[in-house]
Design a protein around this motif. Structure first.
Motif, short mmCIF file in Angstrom:
data_model
loop_
_atom_site.label_atom_id
_atom_site.label_comp_id
_atom_site.label_asym_id
_atom_site.label_seq_id
_atom_site.Cartn_x
_atom_site.Cartn_y
_atom_site.Cartn_z
N PHE A 62 0.88 -1.17 0.00
CA PHE A 62 0.00 0.00 0.00
C PHE A 62 0.92 1.22 0.00
CE2 PHE A 62 -3.22 -2.86 2.15
CZ PHE A 62 -4.23 -2.73 1.21
N HIS A 63 1.49 1.52 -1.16
CA HIS A 63 2.56 2.53 -1.18
C HIS A 63 2.06 3.95 -0.95
CE1 HIS A 63 1.03 3.03 -5.18
NE2 HIS A 63 2.03 3.79 -5.62
N LYS A 64 0.74 4.19 -1.05
CA LYS A 64 0.22 5.53 -0.80
C LYS A 64 -0.41 5.64 0.59
CE LYS A 64 1.09 7.36 -4.86
NZ LYS A 64 2.00 8.49 -5.04
N SER A 65 -0.24 4.63 1.41
CA SER A 65 -0.75 4.69 2.78
C SER A 65 0.24 5.51 3.61
CB SER A 65 -0.88 3.28 3.35
OG SER A 65 -1.04 3.34 4.73
N THR A 86 -9.50 -6.11 9.82
CA THR A 86 -9.94 -5.34 8.64
C THR A 86 -8.93 -5.49 7.50
OG1 THR A 86 -8.78 -3.24 8.96
CG2 THR A 86 -10.78 -3.58 10.27
N ARG A 87 -9.31 -4.95 6.34
CA ARG A 87 -8.39 -4.91 5.19
C ARG A 87 -7.90 -3.48 4.96
NH1 ARG A 87 -8.02 -9.40 1.83
NH2 ARG A 87 -8.85 -11.21 2.90
N SER A 88 -7.91 -2.67 6.01
CA SER A 88 -7.49 -1.27 5.88
C SER A 88 -6.06 -1.14 5.33
CB SER A 88 -7.56 -0.60 7.25
OG SER A 88 -6.95 0.67 7.18
N GLY A 96 -0.82 -5.41 1.24
CA GLY A 96 -2.16 -5.79 0.79
C GLY A 96 -2.13 -7.14 0.10
N MET A 97 -3.29 -7.74 0.02
CA MET A 97 -3.43 -9.04 -0.61
C MET A 97 -4.76 -9.11 -1.35
SD MET A 97 -4.32 -12.74 0.58
CE MET A 97 -5.94 -12.19 0.25
N THR A 98 -4.71 -9.40 -2.63
CA THR A 98 -5.94 -9.50 -3.42
C THR A 98 -5.87 -10.74 -4.31
OG1 THR A 98 -6.19 -7.09 -3.48
CG2 THR A 98 -7.35 -8.33 -5.18
N VAL A 99 -6.98 -11.46 -4.36
CA VAL A 99 -7.07 -12.60 -5.28
C VAL A 99 -7.66 -12.08 -6.59
CG1 VAL A 99 -8.10 -14.86 -5.72
CG2 VAL A 99 -7.40 -14.24 -3.39
N VAL A 115 -9.31 -6.20 -9.65
CA VAL A 115 -8.29 -5.25 -9.18
C VAL A 115 -8.89 -4.25 -8.17
CG1 VAL A 115 -6.90 -3.30 -9.99
CG2 VAL A 115 -6.87 -5.44 -11.23
N ASP A 116 -8.32 -4.16 -6.98
CA ASP A 116 -8.75 -3.13 -6.03
C ASP A 116 -7.56 -2.32 -5.52
OD1 ASP A 116 -7.59 -4.96 -4.33
OD2 ASP A 116 -9.32 -5.19 -3.02
N MET A 117 -6.51 -2.26 -6.36
CA MET A 117 -5.33 -1.46 -6.02
C MET A 117 -5.27 -0.27 -6.98
SD MET A 117 -4.89 -4.76 -6.83
CE MET A 117 -4.04 -6.28 -6.53
N GLY A 120 0.03 1.95 -10.33
CA GLY A 120 1.41 2.10 -9.86
C GLY A 120 1.72 1.35 -8.58
N THR A 121 0.76 0.60 -8.07
CA THR A 121 1.01 -0.15 -6.83
C THR A 121 2.12 -1.19 -7.05
OG1 THR A 121 -1.25 0.12 -6.00
CG2 THR A 121 -0.03 -1.79 -5.21
N PRO A 122 3.13 -1.20 -6.18
CA PRO A 122 4.22 -2.17 -6.35
C PRO A 122 3.77 -3.59 -5.99
CG PRO A 122 4.88 -0.30 -4.95
CD PRO A 122 3.39 -0.25 -5.08
C1 SAM Z 1 -9.86 -2.28 1.59
S1 SAM Z 1 -8.32 -2.26 0.70
C2 SAM Z 1 -8.27 -3.97 0.22
C3 SAM Z 1 -7.05 -4.30 -0.53
C4 SAM Z 1 -6.72 -5.78 -0.57
N1 SAM Z 1 -7.77 -6.56 -1.22
C5 SAM Z 1 -6.45 -6.33 0.79
O1 SAM Z 1 -7.32 -7.00 1.33
O2 SAM Z 1 -5.36 -6.11 1.33
C6 SAM Z 1 -8.76 -1.37 -0.72
C7 SAM Z 1 -8.47 0.10 -0.49
O3 SAM Z 1 -7.07 0.25 -0.53
C8 SAM Z 1 -6.73 1.50 -1.07
N2 SAM Z 1 -5.55 1.31 -1.88
C9 SAM Z 1 -5.43 0.57 -3.01
N3 SAM Z 1 -4.17 0.59 -3.46
C10 SAM Z 1 -3.48 1.37 -2.59
C11 SAM Z 1 -2.11 1.77 -2.51
N4 SAM Z 1 -1.22 1.37 -3.40
N5 SAM Z 1 -1.74 2.56 -1.47
C12 SAM Z 1 -2.63 2.96 -0.55
N6 SAM Z 1 -3.94 2.62 -0.57
C13 SAM Z 1 -4.35 1.83 -1.58
C14 SAM Z 1 -7.90 1.96 -1.91
O4 SAM Z 1 -8.18 3.29 -1.56
C15 SAM Z 1 -9.04 1.03 -1.53
O5 SAM Z 1 -10.07 1.76 -0.94
#
Ligand code: SAM
Length: 157
Positions: A62-65, A86-88, A96-99, A115-117, A120-122
């Motif tokens: 989550f490089h923009k977190s 949570t998946r915050s 992060g982890m996405t299937v 895709v939920d990223m 540019g997400t690494p």
């Molecule tokens: C709830 S997360 C779930 C992501 C993944 N499925 C997980 O469970 O880890 C999805 C949220 O992550 C945020 N997000 C996605 N890519 C991101 C990134 N590279 N850096 C920071 N936030 C990101 C988006 O704003 C989106 O609302």
């Protein structure tokens, strides 16, 4: 410990705000979001034999977190939850982890859906989704429909 990205995600979501605009979407709506995994050429040989898996587990940064929180307020829930329930994106280690569903691979580029990223997400790792990942009788804690969570479309009864 040293972790080096193996690629980058190309996504229809260009920035975090693009997700806020679709707040009313259910989690399942992201299943249709198509994107591309661009794997850096030095790692392409590692994609051998991946093509016949229908789904891939993508581990990413989550490089923009910018926050490292121990609590989160999931959308539609209205309650303060422990971050590890949570998946915050705002967590101690912003991983992060996405299937995703594998649509097609051409050399080092893999077209996927789910895709939920953001753009540019690494990408840190790719693993195949295997029979071991299917769990019977799973429980979903506070995400249970019984707690009236709009995000959830699963029938867990
Ligand atoms: C709830 S997360 C779930 C992501 C993944 N499925 C997980 O469970 O880890 C999805 C949220 O992550 C945020 N997000 C996605 N890519 C991101 C990134 N590279 N850096 C920071 N936030 C990101 C988006 O704003 C989106 O609302």
């Amino acid at each position: 410990m040293y972790i080096k990205p193996i690629g980058v995600i190309h996504s229809p979501f260009k920035k975090k705000e693009d997700f806020k605009q679709s707040k009313e979407k259910s989690l399942n709506d992201y299943e249709k979001s198509e994107g591309e995994l661009e794997i850096f050429s030095e790692f392409e040989p590692g994609l051998k034999d991946i093509d016949n898996f229908s789904h891939l587990i993508i581990i990413f940064a989550f490089h923009k977190s910018r926050q490292r929180n121990l609590f989160a307020h999931p959308p539609h829930d209205g309650k303060k939850r422990g971050v590890f329930s949570t998946r915050s994106p705002d967590r101690p280690n912003p991983l992060g982890m996405t299937v995703v569903k594998l649509i097609k691979r051409e050399k080092n580029r893999i077209k996927v859906s789910g895709v939920d990223m953001i753009e540019g997400t690494p990408i840190l790792d790719i693993k195949p989704y295997t029979p071991k990942d299917l769990k019977e009788k799973a429980l979903f804690g506070w995400l249970s429909k019984k707690q009236n969570n709009k995000c959830l479309d699963f029938d867990i009864s």
